[in-house]
Design a protein around this motif. Structure first.
Motif, short mmCIF file in Angstrom:
data_model
loop_
_atom_site.label_atom_id
_atom_site.label_comp_id
_atom_site.label_asym_id
_atom_site.label_seq_id
_atom_site.Cartn_x
_atom_site.Cartn_y
_atom_site.Cartn_z
N TYR A 32 0.85 -1.19 0.00
CA TYR A 32 0.00 0.00 0.00
C TYR A 32 0.89 1.24 0.00
CZ TYR A 32 -3.89 -3.05 1.31
OH TYR A 32 -4.85 -4.04 1.33
N SER B 265 -5.23 4.45 -0.04
CA SER B 265 -4.05 4.12 -0.84
C SER B 265 -4.17 4.67 -2.26
CB SER B 265 -3.86 2.60 -0.89
OG SER B 265 -4.97 2.00 -1.53
N LEU C 52 -6.01 1.52 5.03
CA LEU C 52 -5.08 1.64 3.91
C LEU C 52 -5.78 1.47 2.57
CD1 LEU C 52 -1.99 -0.32 5.30
CD2 LEU C 52 -2.29 2.15 5.13
N GLN C 53 -6.77 0.59 2.52
CA GLN C 53 -7.50 0.41 1.27
C GLN C 53 -8.28 1.66 0.87
OE1 GLN C 53 -9.90 -3.07 1.80
NE2 GLN C 53 -8.17 -4.50 1.67
#
Length: 656
Positions: free
Chosen positions: A343, A609, A605-606
């Protein structure tokens, strides 16, 4: 018949009598025999040692430098500053005199000072202005006689100049508040063998360090080591602390990268490096030299490697920032390294390789075409984006397999005490011996971790019973192995407690823990031989009272450390530790540790990112053509070699 009492004769009193020591209480006065004129001799053991005088000399620091370097650096892995060397030279010249070299007086004195410095937990760099060094020299000055150190009651080989807290022989759990050591700590034990009765429970060496207990360390760029800050942690720090946080993060990552072998300068000469570059080889010094962002000015069209933090500017553009400036990133054609599984989100410090394109019409935020700390005009076209290389624990702290024999630098921070439990160089070998003595190498010693323990859901308690039953040893086992610790992480409630949610008040929250206590009561032997660690979540009290179950930047902490007497094992009660989120679990000093963090890191993070564009397939010829059957067959064979499903051959018809 009464008898007459004879009158007593007055005793003869000398002309010069000694007065009574206590005339108020009628102490009789006894004359002293004038013939006894010899003084009373003291026993030989009580005679004061004759003081030998030494003629002081003026010893230049440069003359003492080789001996000090051999004693402090080569033998004790310490570094002397110029001020410390000057203080040592003045001390040796004053108390050792002209015999400091011929009689070996200075070497013994420097050896004792180095041992005392490490004993009281001094840093790896010895400074002359340090109060600890001044205290050592002052105490040593009273034990000097004739240029030599007198081994007396105040100075011994085992405890030399004990300026720090007293070290107990019992390996009790260290108190972080009283530990101000960098290299040595309260985990340090004496060189003699410990009593067997004190080392029968491995839980004595399990420590949980909360967010409010971990020492605060900052990296000193000039001296290249960590320094400890004694300020107390605060929930409302100064706004400048946020800037310092990112600055320290950059320094820590940067110093780690510079120790990597791919970022170090080559050992051959500059002319040889230039020759290799002209012949077509890629010079390592060119590929892996980090360029500050401010140095990009005037170097348009050149390729550079940048280290900085990904940020989003006020205009919404993705930028890269370091300590010198900020530049806009263009990652349209950039490729992540690795392609999958990493990421890249704002706030991360990354390595970006690419080319700089200067915009003549753009100006920096500080005026002109750029400036230190300002936004550099133009943009940086990224070719590849990757994370900084990691470093092995043995390279940072050292270990059992200490360091590579070919490496001359050694561990980077072997004497640094990051958690307040002792450094690797000070307590590493001792902790390894104790761990091998207490832990059975043939059997596994576990640390059990269970997260999202929703106590308001009935199925959770049933699953917890199954978990505890799994790690309960067989009663017929002669040497049962219990888990070292059981970590129970929140959220302990599926709803936000203390946030006004119906059925999720403080009374219901306490009832859920009552149900947990009833489950743990069925496994008294297991609880008595292990340590329970509770880590709160966002739905637990008290963070949910103001965050309503949302992520909070403050480290939640349920309560203080308590002891849960659910059972006893050879006089040791079961123990429960209520810690913060995040926290650290440490066992046997520096032998092992883990970070305990309850957060949806993957989801965070998803959401934030960066998404990179997929590479377009390479097209060799854009003109339409009619492939032959032989070419279709070759393409099918290539697809079979790659284990890819090959499409059936097709025939195209072209009209001219």
């Amino acid at each position: 018949m009464a008898t007459a009492r004879r009158p007593e004769k007055p005793s003869a009193v000398p002309a010069n009598p000694i007065p009574s020591s206590s005339p108020a209480f009628g102490t009789p006065v006894h004359p002293i025999n004038p013939r006894r004129t010899a003084p009373i001799r003291a026993p030989p053991a009580l005679k004061p040692a004759p003081k030998t005088t030494v003629l002081p000399i003026l010893l230049p620091p440069a003359t003492l430098r080789p001996l000090a370097f051999r004693t402090f650096t080569k033998k004790h892995n310490l570094t002397l500053t110029s001020s410390a060397l000057q203080a040592l030279a003045a001390f040796v010249g004053k108390h050792c005199g002209s015999g400091w070299r011929e009689e070996g007086l200075a070497e013994k004195v420097l050896e004792e000072i180095a041992k005392s410095w490490k004993k009281c937990g001094g840093q790896v760099i010895v400074e002359g202005e340090n109060e600890t060094l001044r205290s050592i020299l002052k105490t040593l000055e009273g034990s000097m006689n004739g240029g030599r150190v007198v081994q007396g009651s105040s100075l011994s080989r085992q405890s030399s100049f004990n300026f720090g807290p007293e070290i107990s022989a019992r390996p009790a759990r260290p108190t972080l508040d009283s530990n101000t050591s960098f290299g040595m700590s309260s985990l340090q034990v004496e060189d003699k063998e410990e009593d067997e009765d004190l080392l029968t429970d491995p839980r004595e060496w399990i420590n949980v360090i909360g967010a409010f207990e971990q020492p605060k360390l900052i990296y000193n760029v000039t001296q290249k080591h960590f320094e400890k800050i004694n300020s107390k942690p605060s929930l409302f720090p100064d706004p400048s602390r946020k800037t310092e946080l990112f600055r320290q993060r950059y320094h820590i990552v940067h110093q780690r990268i510079l120790r990597n072998e791919t970022f170090q300068a080559p050992t051959f000469s500059t002319a040889r490096s230039a020759t290799l570059s002209r012949t077509g080889s890629i010079a390592i010094s060119q590929m892996n030299t980090i360029t500050p962002i401010a140095n990009l000015l005037g170097r348009t069209g050149s390729t550079h490697l940048l280290l900085g933090m990904l940020t989003v500017s006020a205009t919404g553009a993705l930028s890269l920032s370091d300590l010198t400036g900020t530049i806009t990133l263009d990652l349209q054609h950039a490729r992540p390294i690795p392609e999958n599984g990493a990421y890249f989100a704002p706030g991360m410090i990354v390595l970006v390789e690419g080319s700089y394109e200067e915009d003549a019409g753009a100006t920096s935020s500080l005026g002109g075409s750029g400036g230190i700390g300002g936004t550099i005009g133009g943009k940086f076209l990224g070719f590849s984006v990757g994370h900084p290389p990691c470093e092995r624990r043995t390279a940072t702290l050292g270990g059992a397999e200490e360091i590579d024999k070919n490496s001359l630098a050694g561990p980077a921070f072997g004497w640094t005490d990051f958690l307040g439990l002792g450094s690797q160089r000070a307590t590493g070998s001792r902790m390894n011996k104790i761990a091998s003595k207490l832990l059975d190498e043939e059997k596994a010693h576990n640390v059990v971790i269970a997260s999202e323990l929703h106590l308001d859901v009935p199925s959770t308690l049933s699953a917890l019973r199954t978990l505890l039953r799994t790690y309960t040893p067989d009663p017929t086992d002669a040497h049962p192995i219990y888990p070292l610790a059981i970590v129970l992480m929140g959220n302990f409630s599926s709803k936000a407690s203390l946030a006004g949610v119906p059925g999720a008040g403080s009374i219901e929250y306490k009832e859920h823990f009552d149900a947990l206590a009833s489950v743990l009561a069925d496994f008294q032997q297991l609880i008595a031989h292990t340590t329970l660690v509770f880590v709160p979540g966002d739905n637990d009290a008290w963070p949910s009272a103001f965050s309503a179950g949302a992520a909070t930047p403050l480290p939640p902490q349920t309560s203080n450390r308590e002891v849960w007497g659910t059972g006893k094992a050879k006089g040791k009660e079961g123990e429960v530790i209520w810690t913060s989120n995040p926290s650290r679990l440490n066992w046997f000093g520096v032998k092992g540790e883990m970070a305990i963090l309850r957060d949806d890191v993957a989801g965070r993070l998803q959401r934030t990112s960066i998404r990179f564009n997929k590479p377009e397939p390479d097209v060799e010829d854009e003109m339409p053509y009619a492939p032959s059957a032989q070419q279709n067959e070759l393409e099918a064979q290539d697809a079979m070699d790659l284990d890819l499903p090959a499409a059936p051959p097709t025939t195209k018809t072209t009209t001219r």
